[in-house]
Design an enzyme around this catalytic site. Structure first.
Site, mmCIF file in Angstrom:
data_model
loop_
_atom_site.group_PDB
_atom_site.id
_atom_site.type_symbol
_atom_site.label_atom_id
_atom_site.label_comp_id
_atom_site.label_asym_id
_atom_site.label_seq_id
_atom_site.Cartn_x
_atom_site.Cartn_y
_atom_site.Cartn_z
ATOM 1 N N LYS A 1 1.188 1.776 -1.413
ATOM 2 C CA LYS A 1 1.933 2.273 0.022
ATOM 3 C C LYS A 1 3.244 2.611 -0.447
ATOM 4 O O LYS A 1 3.306 3.436 0.015
ATOM 5 C CB LYS A 1 1.995 0.858 0.283
ATOM 6 C CG LYS A 1 0.048 0.573 1.827
ATOM 7 C CD LYS A 1 0.802 -0.824 1.801
ATOM 8 C CE LYS A 1 -1.013 -1.419 2.350
ATOM 9 N NZ LYS A 1 -0.580 -2.993 3.019
ATOM 10 N N GLN B 1 2.809 -7.708 4.644
ATOM 11 C CA GLN B 1 1.666 -7.826 3.625
ATOM 12 C C GLN B 1 1.092 -9.299 3.586
ATOM 13 O O GLN B 1 1.916 -10.771 3.326
ATOM 14 C CB GLN B 1 2.029 -8.012 1.499
ATOM 15 C CG GLN B 1 0.818 -6.986 1.325
ATOM 16 C CD GLN B 1 -0.450 -6.149 1.246
ATOM 17 O OE1 GLN B 1 0.306 -5.293 2.104
ATOM 18 N NE2 GLN B 1 -2.110 -6.184 1.117
ATOM 19 N N ASP C 1 1.237 -1.980 11.125
ATOM 20 C CA ASP C 1 0.124 -1.810 10.721
ATOM 21 C C ASP C 1 -0.294 -2.741 12.007
ATOM 22 O O ASP C 1 -1.792 -2.224 11.928
ATOM 23 C CB ASP C 1 -0.086 -3.430 9.426
ATOM 24 C CG ASP C 1 0.006 -3.705 8.861
ATOM 25 O OD1 ASP C 1 -0.831 -2.539 8.086
ATOM 26 O OD2 ASP C 1 0.159 -5.412 8.272
HETATM 27 N N1 GUN Z 1 -3.484 -7.587 3.511
HETATM 28 C C1 GUN Z 1 -4.687 -7.569 3.655
HETATM 29 N N2 GUN Z 1 -4.970 -4.962 4.598
HETATM 30 C C2 GUN Z 1 -4.035 -5.481 4.715
HETATM 31 C C3 GUN Z 1 -2.690 -4.481 5.570
HETATM 32 O O1 GUN Z 1 -4.253 -3.563 6.117
HETATM 33 N N3 GUN Z 1 -2.149 -5.080 6.430
HETATM 34 C C4 GUN Z 1 -1.247 -6.118 6.140
HETATM 35 N N4 GUN Z 1 -0.309 -6.184 6.773
HETATM 36 N N5 GUN Z 1 -1.946 -6.806 4.868
HETATM 37 C C5 GUN Z 1 -3.017 -6.709 4.258
#
Ligand code: GUN
Length: 303
Positions: A67, A111, A134
């Site tokens: 990311k 995350q 998110d």
């Molecule tokens: N863990 C797996 N997919 C995601 C996501 O799209 N956002 C976040 N914050 N954690 C994740």
């Protein structure tokens, strides 16, 4: 063109069985390049994504690194907050609050999952909708339901973008979403059914009974349960679009919810795994971050 039309069209790559390959890496790269162009044209304003990672889970580390790398390619800044797995709830909340109050941070991504013992809901609740890139907080979800301005969860949004890019028609079509998670399944159903997309979605799950029969009715299948190879050829109506969001770590390596080799013989369009919906989660996260900066008045007007 529709996914049910299996005659060659456009410059879409196809699988050996003739399905359109919905290439998420390619579309993610297009999204990142477009963002870079727009940010450059605006005179490189400061746009910043903050990532919060607690603990040392390897896959999470890889996701977050990816990311941040793509944010850089898009012309954005990223700020990383890495915290040990044994951190207290209070300390974690303090770290997130700092990002919430920092005007130089436009988007915050915590995350998930958090290590056991930490309350993710309480942490997410601290993130204001304009910084919730998110789209996972209660307020962002509420705005999605009520049609307000806000950020849409990145994975289901990425699914929508893939269908749009690869010519999958949605209006008047029947869709089945397998899995009812807040991260994917629930918002996916809302996006498929909302005005402008106009599909008729069904939310299927582990207690749905004859899942294969339910899926065979669908023009669009979104599989998001994390059960390796669940969607086999007998789930798929000829010509249907099949999008794989599942991810399972098995003895044979990482596998999706879709038995790709068998399903690509029947589907009209299909995502590879990996290289399908996963990369688009990142593309949509960065688009959300760009929109977050705009919502916070950090961008000049685009000409
Ligand atoms: N863990 C797996 N997919 C995601 C996501 O799209 N956002 C976040 N914050 N954690 C994740």
């Amino acid at each position: 063109m529709t996914a049910t039309d299996r005659t060659p069209a456009g410059d879409f790559e196809r699988t050996p069985g003739g399905a359109i390959l919905m290439d998420g890496n390619r579309l993610r790269d297009e999204v990142v390049a477009d963002l870079n162009e727009r940010i450059t044209a605006l005179g490189n304003p400061h746009v910043c994504l903050a990532t919060v990672l607690v603990g040392d889970d390897k896959p999470s580390q890889i996701y977050v690194r990816s990311k941040r790398r793509k944010a850089d390619e898009a012309g954005m800044m990223s700020r990383h907050v890495g915290l040990p797995a044994d951190i207290t709830q209070e300390y974690l909340e303090e770290a997130v609050l700092e990002l919430v109050n920092d005007p130089h941070v436009h988007g915050i991504l915590v995350q998930l999952p958090l290590p056991e013992g930490l309350d993710a809901e309480r942490v997410l609740a601290m993130i204001p909708p304009e910084k919730d890139v998110d789209g996972l907080t209660e307020r962002s979800m509420g705005r999605l339901v009520r049609g307000g301005e806000g950020h849409v969860p990145c994975t289901p949004l990425g699914v929508m973008r893939l269908m749009d890019r690869y010519g999958v028609e949605t209006s008047g079509k029947r869709a089945v979403v397998i899995g009812r998670s807040t991260l994917v399944g629930l918002p996916q159903v809302l996006l498929l059914g909302r005005k402008g997309c106009d599909a008729t979605p069904t939310l299927a799950h582990s207690r749905s009974g004859d899942l294969a029969a339910i899926c065979r009715e669908a023009d669009i299948i979104v599989a998001a349960v994390g059960m390796a190879g669940l969607v086999t050829a007998d789930f798929v109506k000829p010509g249907a679009a099949v999008l794989d969001v599942g991810i399972s770590r098995t003895a044979e390596g990482i596998q999706g919810d879709v038995d790709f080799d068998a399903v690509q013989e029947i589907a009209g369009a299909i995502t590879p795994m990996p290289g399908g919906t996963g990369p688009m989660t990142i593309g949509c996260l960065l688009e959300n971050t760009f929109h977050a900066a705009r919502m916070q008045g950090a961008l000049p007007q685009e000409s």
